[in-house]
Scaffold this motif. Structure first.
Motif, PDB file in Angstrom:
ATOM      1  N   ASP A  31      14.414 -13.478   4.185  1.00 45.57           N
ATOM      2  CA  ASP A  31      13.436 -13.381   3.098  1.00 45.57           C
ATOM      3  C   ASP A  31      13.667 -12.051   2.394  1.00 45.57           C
ATOM      4  O   ASP A  31      13.231 -10.998   2.861  1.00 45.57           O
ATOM      5  CB  ASP A  31      12.016 -13.471   3.660  1.00 45.57           C
ATOM      6  CG  ASP A  31      10.956 -13.532   2.574  1.00 45.57           C
ATOM      7  OD1 ASP A  31      11.326 -13.402   1.386  1.00 45.57           O
ATOM      8  OD2 ASP A  31       9.770 -13.703   2.886  1.00 45.57           O
ATOM      9  N   ILE A  32      14.356 -12.115   1.276  1.00 44.40           N
ATOM     10  CA  ILE A  32      14.776 -10.895   0.579  1.00 44.40           C
ATOM     11  C   ILE A  32      13.991 -10.770  -0.719  1.00 44.40           C
ATOM     12  O   ILE A  32      14.054 -11.639  -1.590  1.00 44.40           O
ATOM     13  CB  ILE A  32      16.287 -10.931   0.276  1.00 44.40           C
ATOM     14  CG1 ILE A  32      17.078 -11.177   1.577  1.00 44.40           C
ATOM     15  CG2 ILE A  32      16.731  -9.646  -0.392  1.00 44.40           C
ATOM     16  CD1 ILE A  32      18.532 -11.481   1.339  1.00 44.40           C
ATOM     17  N   TYR A  33      13.256  -9.667  -0.838  1.00 44.19           N
ATOM     18  CA  TYR A  33      12.398  -9.449  -2.001  1.00 44.19           C
ATOM     19  C   TYR A  33      12.719  -8.104  -2.631  1.00 44.19           C
ATOM     20  O   TYR A  33      12.732  -7.073  -1.958  1.00 44.19           O
ATOM     21  CB  TYR A  33      10.924  -9.498  -1.586  1.00 44.19           C
ATOM     22  CG  TYR A  33       9.966  -9.118  -2.674  1.00 44.19           C
ATOM     23  CD1 TYR A  33       9.799  -9.933  -3.788  1.00 44.19           C
ATOM     24  CD2 TYR A  33       9.234  -7.935  -2.605  1.00 44.19           C
ATOM     25  CE1 TYR A  33       8.922  -9.580  -4.804  1.00 44.19           C
ATOM     26  CE2 TYR A  33       8.347  -7.573  -3.609  1.00 44.19           C
ATOM     27  CZ  TYR A  33       8.197  -8.405  -4.716  1.00 44.19           C
ATOM     28  OH  TYR A  33       7.334  -8.057  -5.710  1.00 44.19           O
ATOM     29  N   ASP A  34      12.972  -8.132  -3.929  1.00 42.56           N
ATOM     30  CA  ASP A  34      13.268  -6.918  -4.670  1.00 42.56           C
ATOM     31  C   ASP A  34      11.952  -6.302  -5.146  1.00 42.56           C
ATOM     32  O   ASP A  34      11.298  -6.830  -6.052  1.00 42.56           O
ATOM     33  CB  ASP A  34      14.168  -7.269  -5.861  1.00 42.56           C
ATOM     34  CG  ASP A  34      14.262  -6.134  -6.861  1.00 42.56           C
ATOM     35  OD1 ASP A  34      14.011  -4.983  -6.460  1.00 42.56           O
ATOM     36  OD2 ASP A  34      14.590  -6.400  -8.024  1.00 42.56           O
ATOM     37  N   ASP A  35      11.561  -5.174  -4.544  1.00 41.07           N
ATOM     38  CA  ASP A  35      10.282  -4.544  -4.873  1.00 41.07           C
ATOM     39  C   ASP A  35      10.456  -3.305  -5.756  1.00 41.07           C
ATOM     40  O   ASP A  35       9.543  -2.486  -5.872  1.00 41.07           O
ATOM     41  CB  ASP A  35       9.532  -4.164  -3.599  1.00 41.07           C
ATOM     42  CG  ASP A  35      10.307  -3.180  -2.742  1.00 41.07           C
ATOM     43  OD1 ASP A  35      11.471  -2.890  -3.080  1.00 41.07           O
ATOM     44  OD2 ASP A  35       9.747  -2.700  -1.739  1.00 41.07           O
ATOM     45  N   THR A  36      11.603  -3.175  -6.399  1.00 42.23           N
ATOM     46  CA  THR A  36      11.851  -1.963  -7.185  1.00 42.23           C
ATOM     47  C   THR A  36      10.974  -1.868  -8.422  1.00 42.23           C
ATOM     48  O   THR A  36      10.771  -0.789  -8.963  1.00 42.23           O
ATOM     49  CB  THR A  36      13.321  -1.902  -7.630  1.00 42.23           C
ATOM     50  OG1 THR A  36      13.621  -3.079  -8.411  1.00 42.23           O
ATOM     51  CG2 THR A  36      14.242  -1.857  -6.436  1.00 42.23           C
ATOM     52  N   SER A  37      10.424  -2.982  -8.892  1.00 43.05           N
ATOM     53  CA  SER A  37       9.646  -2.973 -10.139  1.00 43.05           C
ATOM     54  C   SER A  37       8.395  -2.105 -10.031  1.00 43.05           C
ATOM     55  O   SER A  37       7.887  -1.613 -11.039  1.00 43.05           O
ATOM     56  CB  SER A  37       9.248  -4.400 -10.523  1.00 43.05           C
ATOM     57  OG  SER A  37       8.489  -4.997  -9.494  1.00 43.05           O
ATOM     58  N   VAL A  38       7.876  -1.908  -8.819  1.00 41.56           N
ATOM     59  CA  VAL A  38       6.662  -1.091  -8.663  1.00 41.56           C
ATOM     60  C   VAL A  38       6.933   0.371  -8.986  1.00 41.56           C
ATOM     61  O   VAL A  38       5.992   1.152  -9.187  1.00 41.56           O
ATOM     62  CB  VAL A  38       6.090  -1.220  -7.235  1.00 41.56           C
ATOM     63  CG1 VAL A  38       5.713  -2.658  -6.946  1.00 41.56           C
ATOM     64  CG2 VAL A  38       7.079  -0.711  -6.194  1.00 41.56           C
ATOM     65  N   TYR A  39       8.215   0.764  -9.051  1.00 39.49           N
ATOM     66  CA  TYR A  39       8.561   2.150  -9.353  1.00 39.49           C
ATOM     67  C   TYR A  39       9.044   2.313 -10.795  1.00 39.49           C
ATOM     68  O   TYR A  39       9.624   3.338 -11.156  1.00 39.49           O
ATOM     69  CB  TYR A  39       9.665   2.635  -8.402  1.00 39.49           C
ATOM     70  CG  TYR A  39       9.292   2.539  -6.944  1.00 39.49           C
ATOM     71  CD1 TYR A  39       8.553   3.552  -6.330  1.00 39.49           C
ATOM     72  CD2 TYR A  39       9.664   1.438  -6.186  1.00 39.49           C
ATOM     73  CE1 TYR A  39       8.198   3.464  -5.005  1.00 39.49           C
ATOM     74  CE2 TYR A  39       9.317   1.343  -4.837  1.00 39.49           C
ATOM     75  CZ  TYR A  39       8.585   2.352  -4.261  1.00 39.49           C
ATOM     76  OH  TYR A  39       8.229   2.268  -2.942  1.00 39.49           O
ATOM     77  N   TYR A  40       8.790   1.306 -11.632  1.00 35.59           N
ATOM     78  CA  TYR A  40       9.329   1.301 -12.990  1.00 35.59           C
ATOM     79  C   TYR A  40       8.857   2.497 -13.814  1.00 35.59           C
ATOM     80  O   TYR A  40       9.596   3.002 -14.663  1.00 35.59           O
ATOM     81  CB  TYR A  40       8.930  -0.003 -13.685  1.00 35.59           C
ATOM     82  CG  TYR A  40       9.565  -0.189 -15.035  1.00 35.59           C
ATOM     83  CD1 TYR A  40      10.910  -0.550 -15.138  1.00 35.59           C
ATOM     84  CD2 TYR A  40       8.846   0.020 -16.209  1.00 35.59           C
ATOM     85  CE1 TYR A  40      11.511  -0.716 -16.375  1.00 35.59           C
ATOM     86  CE2 TYR A  40       9.432  -0.136 -17.450  1.00 35.59           C
ATOM     87  CZ  TYR A  40      10.769  -0.506 -17.527  1.00 35.59           C
ATOM     88  OH  TYR A  40      11.363  -0.659 -18.753  1.00 35.59           O
ATOM     89  N   MET A  41       7.627   2.965 -13.582  1.00 37.73           N
ATOM     90  CA  MET A  41       7.079   4.061 -14.381  1.00 37.73           C
ATOM     91  C   MET A  41       7.656   5.419 -13.989  1.00 37.73           C
ATOM     92  O   MET A  41       7.436   6.411 -14.673  1.00 37.73           O
ATOM     93  CB  MET A  41       5.548   4.088 -14.246  1.00 37.73           C
ATOM     94  CG  MET A  41       4.867   2.813 -14.740  1.00 37.73           C
ATOM     95  SD  MET A  41       5.241   2.457 -16.472  1.00 37.73           S
ATOM     96  CE  MET A  41       4.444   3.856 -17.276  1.00 37.73           C
ATOM     97  N   ASN A  42       8.397   5.470 -12.906  1.00 37.56           N
ATOM     98  CA  ASN A  42       9.028   6.721 -12.465  1.00 37.56           C
ATOM     99  C   ASN A  42      10.548   6.528 -12.530  1.00 37.56           C
ATOM    100  O   ASN A  42      11.159   6.015 -11.586  1.00 37.56           O
ATOM    101  CB  ASN A  42       8.585   7.053 -11.041  1.00 37.56           C
ATOM    102  CG  ASN A  42       9.040   8.434 -10.611  1.00 37.56           C
ATOM    103  OD1 ASN A  42      10.079   8.929 -11.040  1.00 37.56           O
ATOM    104  ND2 ASN A  42       8.259   9.063  -9.736  1.00 37.56           N
ATOM    105  N   PRO A  43      11.190   6.887 -13.655  1.00 35.25           N
ATOM    106  CA  PRO A  43      12.609   6.571 -13.878  1.00 35.25           C
ATOM    107  C   PRO A  43      13.541   7.008 -12.758  1.00 35.25           C
ATOM    108  O   PRO A  43      14.421   6.251 -12.345  1.00 35.25           O
ATOM    109  CB  PRO A  43      12.925   7.310 -15.188  1.00 35.25           C
ATOM    110  CG  PRO A  43      11.602   7.415 -15.879  1.00 35.25           C
ATOM    111  CD  PRO A  43      10.588   7.607 -14.786  1.00 35.25           C
ATOM    112  N   SER A  44      13.373   8.233 -12.249  1.00 33.22           N
ATOM    113  CA  SER A  44      14.298   8.734 -11.227  1.00 33.22           C
ATOM    114  C   SER A  44      14.152   7.954  -9.921  1.00 33.22           C
ATOM    115  O   SER A  44      15.144   7.534  -9.312  1.00 33.22           O
ATOM    116  CB  SER A  44      14.060  10.225 -10.983  1.00 33.22           C
ATOM    117  OG  SER A  44      12.715  10.457 -10.560  1.00 33.22           O
TER     118      SER A  44
END
Length: 465
Positions: A31-44
């Motif tokens: 079960d692979i979930y990409d959770d990177t979107s929650v950090y979208y407001m912090n570019p680095s």
């Protein structure tokens, strides 16, 4: 135990001890979930997390090698470099070649938010039982599929899905029993044909997006040819023609569609005639739910005195009817009940605040009220005069009624005691009728408990047999 964890968490257990180091590699559920979107407001941080996810995926495919899998779920909310995605799809293709076609994988779920073409050998999984696809998955050049064991197919908001791909998927799934098909108004499809001899459960959602212009070049059509279908849920705000070819096995229908003024190419009379014809095609159902859009179309036919309104079928098998309606349309309910000669349960749900009640007692009493209607549920009651008059009409004319349940909102305009007092003194056709008035939150709690009890009973039944 690790199979119940998201794959990232399962992999993280490798640092616990030497014994745990390679244990995650044996799990058969990924079960692979990409959770990177929650950090979208912090570019680095976002860039770093995105790179970490790419590295994680690369290492995962390398370490897993050709170990078999039973369930694979991949959710990618963000766009990635095509070279990375192509590499992942190549690894996935090798997995499928080594395990899926050998007869292991049973469930595949893909939620991908950018254009990608899945490996061709994915469409030849011999023991695949469940396939769920969502997002920007491409189906161009899809020539054939082979899903001899597939039972459930979900195609949700696939912007690149067309009727040809649907036909190929259905024709290659001879054991399919459940299909969910959701499409948005931005698609340019001219028609959708759902044809399957094995299908038992069908859920369709065609939604019109306000900000996307409607394509007026041709009429959008929906054709359903499923002779063994038992359950249908249809929400359709884009099709101007809807047809049900064979519905002898249909037992339950939940319908929500209606005329779109200023959008459709067809006129209201032609559309209303089509709707009435559709009702004739499904007139053998036992359980029926109608939305306010369905009611509005019938209301328009009645007000314009279209001939089709007089051709409504008699639902001779119908025992449970649920209607969601605007207050101004309530007067047409007896006309609909005239078509239900064996109705036992009638559920009425008010769609919005009651401010324009238009209740007119019919000249003749529907047959079901005097002979068979036993239960009435009136939801979202507000206590305004039109509502109360309608309730009194049913109490007076329902001769075999056993129970009337009224659920009211918290902002009930008339106190519960006053409502009870008025209803208890009004003439009743059935001496044994019980009147129950409860707040809406109490009903919701009871429904939740009832559904939980039903699920437990089903589990007990499955274990027993």
């Amino acid at each position: 135990m690790l199979s119940f964890l998201p794959t990232k968490s399962a992999v993280a257990t490798s640092i616990l001890s030497t014994r745990w180091r390679n244990l995650w590699k044996s799990v058969t559920i990924l079960d692979i979930y990409d959770d990177t979107s929650v950090y979208y407001m912090n570019p680095s941080t976002y860039k770093e997390r995105k790179m970490n996810f790419v590295n994680f995926m690369d290492r995962l495919f390398i370490h897993r090698n050709n170990r078999s899998i039973l369930k694979f779920r991949l959710s990618l909310a963000q766009s990635y470099d095509f070279s990375c995605v192509n590499a992942w799809m190549t690894h996935l293709s090798r997995w499928i070649s080594s395990s899926a076609i050998m007869g292991n994988v049973e469930e595949l779920i893909f939620f991908i938010n950018f254009p990608v073409r899945l490996p061709e050998n994915l469409y030849c999984c011999q023991k695949l039982v469940t396939l769920k696809l969502h997002g920007h998955i491409r189906f161009d050049n899809l020539q054939s599929v082979s899903f001899p064991s597939l039972k459930a197919l979900h195609l949700e908001h696939l912007r690149m899905l067309n009727n040809t791909a649907i036909e190929v998927l259905l024709s290659g799934s001879p054991a399919l029993e459940e299909l969910e098909l959701h499409m948005e108004g931005r698609d340019s499809r001219q028609s959708v044909d759902v044809c399957s001899l094995s299908l038992k459960r069908l859920i369709i959602g065609f939604f019109c997006i306000i900000c996307v212009p409607y394509d007026h070049r041709y009429r959008k059509k929906l054709t359903i040819d499923t002779p063994n279908l038992e359950f249908l849920k249809l929400v359709d705000f884009t099709s101007e023609e809807i047809s049900m070819q064979r519905a002898d096995s249909l037992r339950q229908a939940d319908l929500c569609f209606g005329y779109q003024t200023g959008v459709f190419n067809v006129g209201i009379e032609e559309y209303a005639n089509m709707v009435v014809q559709f009702y004739r095609q499904i007139s053998g159902v036992k359980i029926l739910s109608l939305s306010n859009f369905n009611i509005e179309t019938l209301l328009g036919a009645a007000l314009h005195m279209f001939p089709c309104f007089g051709n409504l079928p008699t639902f001779r098998n119908l025992i449970h009817l649920e209607v969601l309606v605007f207050d101004a349309y309530a007067w047409i309910l007896p006309e609909i009940l005239q078509c239900t000669s064996n109705l036992e349960v009638f559920v009425f749900i008010l769609d919005e605040d009651a401010y324009d009640w238009d209740w007119r007692a019919p000249l003749s009493v529907p047959q079901c009220l005097s002979s068979c209607l036993q239960v009435i549920e009136f939801n979202d009651f507000e206590g305004v005069p039109g509502e109360t008059e309608m309730v009194e009409y049913f109490l007076k004319n329902a001769l075999v009624l056993k129970k009337m349940t009224i659920t009211y909102l918290t902002d009930l305009q008339t106190s519960e005691v006053d409502v009870l007092k008025r209803l208890s003194t009004c003439p009743k056709g059935s001496d044994s009728c019980q009147i129950v008035i409860i707040p809406e939150h109490q009903r919701s709690f009871k429904v939740a408990n009832w559904r939980l009890a039903c699920s437990r009973e089903q589990a007990d039944f499955t274990e027993t047999y």
